[in-house]
Scaffold this motif. Structure first.
Motif: not given
Length: 159
Positions: A82-93
């Protein structure tokens, strides 16, 4: 083939997680949902239970598979090609927390991190909050798949 890893503890999986997984599956040829297995951390659900729930929740996407992993997510990415990690962001924190890890992951292995903002209706949902609200008798049915809701209530009743 573009392959990405979407890591997390998923304790339990929420509609917010599934939103990110669905959107990642539209961006990459293959998405591996990587369930962190850390025996030193206390989770509400055991690793096998989380893997089972995620497998069921992700069954509708042909290009998504669920795997458990221990250790560094970058090592898991390398082992999976895998060449990428996907992360979800809920807020700037979340961004403030995730950015240094993304930079470290890239420095270690060259794996990129792709940040996806959560959909507006899911921006406040977290596994921790779902568990806490459910433990106090709140109705969290709209935040998790039905079969996860049933297992959540059953597990909390055991305690």
């Amino acid at each position: 083939m573009s392959r990405a890893v979407c890591p997390g503890s998923f304790d339990p999986v929420t509609h917010g997680h599934l939103d990110i997984i669905a959107r990642a599956s539209a961006l990459f040829d293959e998405v591996i949902v990587a369930v962190g297995v850390n025996p030193s951390k206390r989770r509400l659900f055991e690793a096998e239970e989380r893997l089972d729930m995620l497998g069921r929740a992700c069954a509708g996407w042909r290009n998504v598979r669920v795997e458990g992993f221990t250790g560094l997510v970058t090592e898991f990415c390398a082992n999976q090609g895998a060449r990428a990690i996907v992360k979800g962001l809920r807020a700037s924190s979340d961004f403030d927390y995730e950015l240094p890890m993304a930079q470290m992951n890239f420095a270690l292995t060259g794996v990129e991190t792709v940040f996806l903002p959560t959909s507006t209706g899911q921006s406040f949902v977290s596994s921790s909050l779902v568990k806490e609200v459910a433990a106090f008798g709140g109705d969290v049915r709209e935040f998790v798949p039905d079969f996860v809701h049933e297992r959540l209530l059953a597990r909390l009743a055991e305690r």
